[in-house]
Design an enzyme around this catalytic site. Structure first.
Site, mmCIF file in Angstrom:
data_model
loop_
_atom_site.group_PDB
_atom_site.id
_atom_site.type_symbol
_atom_site.label_atom_id
_atom_site.label_comp_id
_atom_site.label_asym_id
_atom_site.label_seq_id
_atom_site.Cartn_x
_atom_site.Cartn_y
_atom_site.Cartn_z
ATOM 1 N N GLY A 118 0.841 -1.201 0.000
ATOM 2 C CA GLY A 118 0.000 0.000 0.000
ATOM 3 C C GLY A 118 0.867 1.238 0.000
ATOM 4 N N SER A 175 0.806 3.854 -3.062
ATOM 5 C CA SER A 175 0.156 4.974 -3.740
ATOM 6 C C SER A 175 -1.187 5.313 -3.124
ATOM 7 C CB SER A 175 -0.060 4.634 -5.214
ATOM 8 O OG SER A 175 1.146 4.361 -5.829
ATOM 9 N N SER A 197 -1.999 -3.784 -6.249
ATOM 10 C CA SER A 197 -2.158 -5.024 -7.006
ATOM 11 C C SER A 197 -2.197 -6.175 -6.011
ATOM 12 C CB SER A 197 -1.029 -5.205 -8.017
ATOM 13 O OG SER A 197 0.201 -4.912 -7.447
ATOM 14 N N GLU A 235 11.879 -2.800 -5.886
ATOM 15 C CA GLU A 235 10.822 -2.763 -6.897
ATOM 16 C C GLU A 235 11.394 -2.416 -8.266
ATOM 17 O OE1 GLU A 235 7.536 -0.096 -6.134
ATOM 18 O OE2 GLU A 235 6.321 -1.159 -7.600
#
Lengths: 365, 404
Positions: free
Chosen positions: B128, B130, B162, B245
C-alpha cells in the site's frame, strides 16, 4: 566470477585517459585535421610511449600480448577523446592478422616493427565486411592488382593489410612500386579513409592458417567490436558535454539543465548507453575466450546496437547544445561524425544483424 | 573480467539441466503473479526453493538455500531455466520486494515470522504505497495511523494495490507523525488483510481484468510492534523497497525469457505458409531486441559485481527500471505484430494454454502499466538526471502563482 575491470585494466584505462585528456584538446584535433591529413607524429610518439602499438603483439616480439578486452577499453578511450590516432587497423587488426595468419618468419619480420610503431598497417577489409564501395582485387603470381575503397587508418600508414574474398590476406607496402594509397575525403576527419590502387604490386601473402577464412572473419569481428567500443566512448563524451553545457547555459533566468525537457533528454541518453558498456565488455571478453560463432554473434550484436544507440545519442546531444551544437564552434560534430564513421565502416547495423541471424542458425527452425 | 566456469559452476549447470529434464514437465506455464498461486505453482516454487534455484543466498533459517552469494550461480540458474522455457518461480511482490526488504530492515522476529512463508508463496503480500493524492509524489501519503494503547488505528485510502483482493498481508505506508516534516512523518506497518475495516474494490484496467484495487481502511487496528524499523522511518523503508521494486520491474531474466519465447513464436507462426522468422523485417526487429536484452543481462551482472565489491554504481545503478520496462513493451509489441490479425483474438477471462494472442496482448497492455507504476518513466528520468548526472531539480512553483 567478476563482471568488471581488474586492477590492471583500470590502470591501463587511467593512464591512457590521462594522456588523452592532456594532449588531445579540441585545438589539437582541429590542427591535426587541418594540417596533417589526420595523422600527427607527436600524438603517435605519445601512444608509442604508452605501448599501444604493441598492445596486441605477443611479448616475444616486443609487445604486451594483451587481449581484445584491453583493446576495447583503449578503443573506448580513443572514441571518448575523438583522438586523431590510428588504432583499429594499425594496433589491433594488423598484429592479430600477422599472429594468426602469418608464418613464423613473417611474424618475426613484421610484429616487432608493429610494436615499435614503425610499421603502421592500414586495413582494406571490404571484400569480407559488406563494403558498399569498390573491392576488385586479383592476386596473380603473388602480385596484387585492383582497387579497394574504404581503407581504414590510412592517415600515416606505411602498409595496408588487404583481405581477399577467399579469406587470404596480403600486406602491401605503401611506398612499393604499383601501390598507391590515395586520400579519400570522408566524413570523420579524425580517421581519414583511403582508396588503395594496386597494379601488379608485390605483397606478403599471409595464408599460414589452415582455416584462413575463419581467421579472416575473426579479424572482421574484432574490428567491428573496436568500432562499437569507439562509439561507446564517443557517445559517453557527448552525454558528458551535454550535461556540462546545459549546466552552464542560462535561459529564462535558469540554467537549462533545470528544465525537465532537457534533463529527460540527458537521462534517456544515459539509460540507453549505460547497458551498452556491459554489452561491449561481454562481447570483447568473448573475442578472447569464445567459440567462432559466439564471437561473430556478439561482435555483430554489439556493432549493430551501438550504431543505433550512438545515432540517437549523437542527435540528442547535438540538440541539447541548441544552435551551438550545430555550429563548428564547439567542435561537437567531431564526435557526431566519429559515431557516423563507426556505424558505416565494415558493415552497417542491418548487415551486422543479418550476419547475426545467419550465425545463430535461426532459420533452421 | 572473469566469467570462467569453475568446476562448481559446471556442476551447477549440468545439475539444473538434469533438473529441467526430469522435472521440467511439472512447471506451470507462467512465472506467477496477478492471481493467487495454484497448487502446481506452489509445488514448483517448493521444488525451486529446495534446489536453491530461488532465494539461493537467503539463510536457511529464513527459508532460503543458504549458499554464499555468487552472481554467476544466479546467472546460470536463470539462463538454464529461461532457455528451457520453464517458470523461474513466483515473481510476486512478496518474493521480490517484501522478503528482501524484510531481510534488510526487519527485526529478527519479523524475518523469522514472514520471510519463509513469503518465499514459499503461502503468504501473499500487497503493497500500500500509492494514494489518489500521492502517486508520483509518494511521500505525500495521507493515510493516518494513530496510536491508541498498544495498537495503531489506521484510516485512509490506497490505490493501485495489485493483488490486494487475494493477499494475506499488506505492507502499508502511512503517516504516523503528522507534525513532522513530510518525509519524516511516515511509517511502514504490517497489516493483515482480514482485519476489520479493510475494504478492497477491484479496479478494472484496460486489459478488462482487475489487476489492481482500491483499498479503503477505516479504523483498522494492528499492534504497535507490527512496524518495519521505527516510527518516522518510513521513507528509509520506502527507498529500500523501491530499490527492490525497480530491480523487479527491470529484471533482465524476464526479458531473456520473453526473447526466447518470441523466437519460438516466430518459428511457429506462419505467414503465407512461411514461418515468420523467415521474414527479414520481423527478424531484423528480433535481432535488434536481442542486443537490447543481452545488454540488460550483462548490465545486471555488472551491477551485481559492483555491489559485491562495495563500489558505487553511479548512474548505471539507476537505469534498470526505465530501460527494462520499455524493453518489455517492445518485446510484447513484436509478439503482437508477429501474430498479425490472429493476434487480435482476446479472451482475458478464460486464458487457455494454446491462446498466445491473449497472453501477449495482456502483456502488451500490462507493460504500459509497469512503465507507469513503480515510479513513472518520467520520475525515473528525474532520478537518473538528478542523482545520476547531477542536474538540478526543477524549481518549485507555488500553487498561488498558478492561479494568478
Amino acid at each position: 566470477m567478476e563482471f568488471g575491470l581488474d586492477e590492471n585494466q583500470k590502470l591501463i584505462e587511467q593512464s591512457l585517459r590521462g594522456f588523452l585528456s592532456r594532449t588531445v584538446t579540441l585545438d589539437k584535433i582541429r590542427q591535426v585535421v587541418a594540417d596533417r591529413g589526420g595523422f600527427d607524429g607527436a600524438l603517435w610518439d605519445g601512444v608509442l610511449a604508452l605501448g599501444l602499438p604493441g598492445l596486441m603483439v605477443p611479448e616475444e616480439f616486443g609487445g604486451a600480448g594483451l587481449g581484445v578486452f584491453e583493446a576495447a577499453l583503449v578503443a573506448e578511450a580513443l572514441g571518448h577523446a575523438a583522438a586523431p590516432i590510428p588504432f583499429v587497423a594499425t594496433n589491433v587488426v594488423a598484429p592479430l592478422a600477422i599472429s594468426l595468419m602469418g608464418t613464423a618468419e613473417q611474424q618475426g619480420a613484421f610484429l616487432p616493427a608493429v610494436a615499435a610503431g614503425e610499421a603502421r598497417v592500414a586495413l582494406a577489409a571490404g571484400a569480407l565486411s559488406g563494403a558498399t564501395g569498390t573491392t576488385d582485387l586479383h592476386l596473380v603470381g603473388g602480385r596484387l592488382s585492383g582497387r579497394a575503397s574504404g581503407v581504414i587508418d590510412s592517415g600515416g600508414a606505411s602498409h595496408v593489410l588487404v583481405l581477399l574474398a577467399d579469406g587470404r590476406a596480403v600486406i602491401v607496402a605503401v611506398d612499393d612500386e604499383g601501390v598507391e594509397l590515395l586520400p579519400w575525403p570522408s566524413l570523420d576527419r579524425t580517421r581519414p579513409l583511403g582508396t588503395l590502387v594496386l597494379s601488379d604490386a608485390p605483397g606478403e601473402l599471409l595464408d599460414a592458417n589452415p582455416d584462413v577464412m575463419g581467421a579472416a572473419l575473426g579479424l572482421v569481428d574484432t574490428a567491428r567490436l573496436m568500432l562499437a567500443a569507439d562509439t561507446l566512448g564517443a557517445a559517453q563524451r557527448m552525454i558528458e558535454k551535454s550535461v556540462e553545457y546545459a549546466s552552464q547555459r542560462v535561459q529564462f533566468e535558469r540554467v537549462i539543465a533545470s528544465f525537465q525537457a532537457v534533463k529527460h533528454m540527458c537521462a534517456e541518453m544515459a539509460a540507453s548507453l549505460e547497458p551498452c558498456r556491459s554489452l561491449i565488455w561481454y562481447a570483447a571478453h568473448v573475442q578472447d575466450t569464445g567459440s567462432a560463432d559466439e564471437r561473430r554473434t556478439m561482435a555483430c550484436l554489439a556493432k549493430a546496437h551501438l550504431s543505433e544507440v550512438g545515432r540517437d545519442v549523437a542527435r540528442t546531444a547535438t540538440e541539447v547544445h541548441g544552435g551551438m551544437g550545430f555550429t563548428d564552434l564547439m567542435g561537437l560534430h567531431f564526435w557526431f561524425k566519429r559515431i557516423g564513421y563507426d556505424r558505416q565502416v565494415l558493415g552497417g547495423p542491418e548487415r551486422c544483424r543479418q550476419e547475426a541471424v545467419e550465425v545463430q542458425d535461426w532459420l533452421a527452425a | 573480467m572473469d566469467l570462467s566456469y569453475s568446476r562448481k559452476h559446471r556442476e551447477l549447470q549440468s545439475e539444473v539441466r538434469a533438473f529441467v529434464r526430469e522435472k521440467g514437465h511439472l512447471s506451470p506455464k507462467f512465472g506467477g503473479g496477478r492471481k493467487r498461486p495454484n497448487r502446481q505453482e506452489l509445488d514448483w516454487q517448493g521444488l525451486l526453493l529446495e534446489r536453491g534455484y530461488i532465494a539461493r543466498s537467503v539463510p536457511r533459517k529464513y527459508g532460503g538455500f543458504g549458499a554464499e552469494p555468487d552472481i554467476l550461480e544466479t546467472a546460470i540458474v536463470a539462463d538454464e531455466l529461461s532457455k528451457a522455457g520453464v517458470s523461474p518461480g513466483l515473481l510476486n511482490q512478496g518474493v521480490l520486494i517484501v522478503a528482501p526488504t524484510m531481510l534488510e530492515l526487519g527485526t529478527e522476529a519479523q524475518r523469522e515470522r514472514w520471510v519463509a512463508p513469503t518465499l514459499r508463496g503461502e503468504t501473499i503480500w500487497c503493497i500500500g504505497n500509492s494514494e489518489p493524492e500521492a502517486g508520483s509524489d509518494m511521500a505525500n501519503a495521507r493515510t493516518r495511523a494513530v496510536v491508541e494503547g498498544d495498537t495503531f488505528v489506521i484510516n485512509g485510502q490506497k490505490i493501485w494495490t495489485s493483488s490486494a483482493h487475494y493477499a494475506d498481508m499488506m505492507l502499508l505506508l502511512c503517516r504516523t507523525e503528522p507534525d513532522a516534516p513530510k518525509h519524516k512523518g511516515l511509517s511502514y506497518l504490517l497489516v493483515p488483510m482480514d482485519a476489520d475495516g479493510i475494504e478492497v474494490r477491484p479496479l478494472v484496467t484496460m486489459t478488462e481484468r482487475a489487476e489492481f484495487n482500491e483499498t479503503f481502511l477505516s479504523d483498522v487496528r494492528v499492534p504497535t510492534d507490527q512496524i518495519v524499523m521505527g516510527r518516522g522511518d518510513g521513507w528509509k523503508v520506502a527507498i529500500a523497497s523501491l530499490k527492490h521494486e525497480r530491480v523487479m520491474l527491470g529484471d533482465p531474466n524476464k526479458q531473456l525469457q520473453r526473447f526466447h519465447a518470441i523466437r519460438k513464436l516466430m518459428q511457429g507462426v506462419t505467414i503465407d505458409d512461411r514461418p515468420a522468422i523467415e521474414m527479414p523485417e520481423f527478424r531484423d526487429r528480433l535481432v535488434r531486441l536481442q542486443a537490447e536484452v543481452m545488454a540488460a543481462k550483462f548490465h545486471h551482472m555488472r551491477l551485481l559485481t559492483l555491489h559485491d565489491r562495495g563500489e558505487d554504481a553511479g548512474v548505471a545503478g539507476l537505469v534498470q527500471k526505465l530501460y527494462g520496462t520499455v524493453l518489455n513493451h517492445k518485446l510484447s509489441a513484436l509478439a503482437v505484430d508477429v501474430l498479425g490479425e490472429g493476434g487480435l483474438a482476446y479472451d482475458p477471462h478464460e486464458i487457455s494454454e494454446d491462446d498466445p494472442a491473449t497472453t501477449w496482448q495482456i502483456d502488451y497492455m500490462y507493460d504500459i502499466g509497469l512503465i507507469i507504476g513503480g515510479g513513472t518513466s518520467q520520475i525515473q528520468k528525474n532520478i537518473i538526471s538528478e542523482r545520476g548526472l547531477g542536474m538540478p531539480r526543477e524549481p518549485k512553483v507555488q500553487l498561488s502563482e498558478k492561479r494568478a
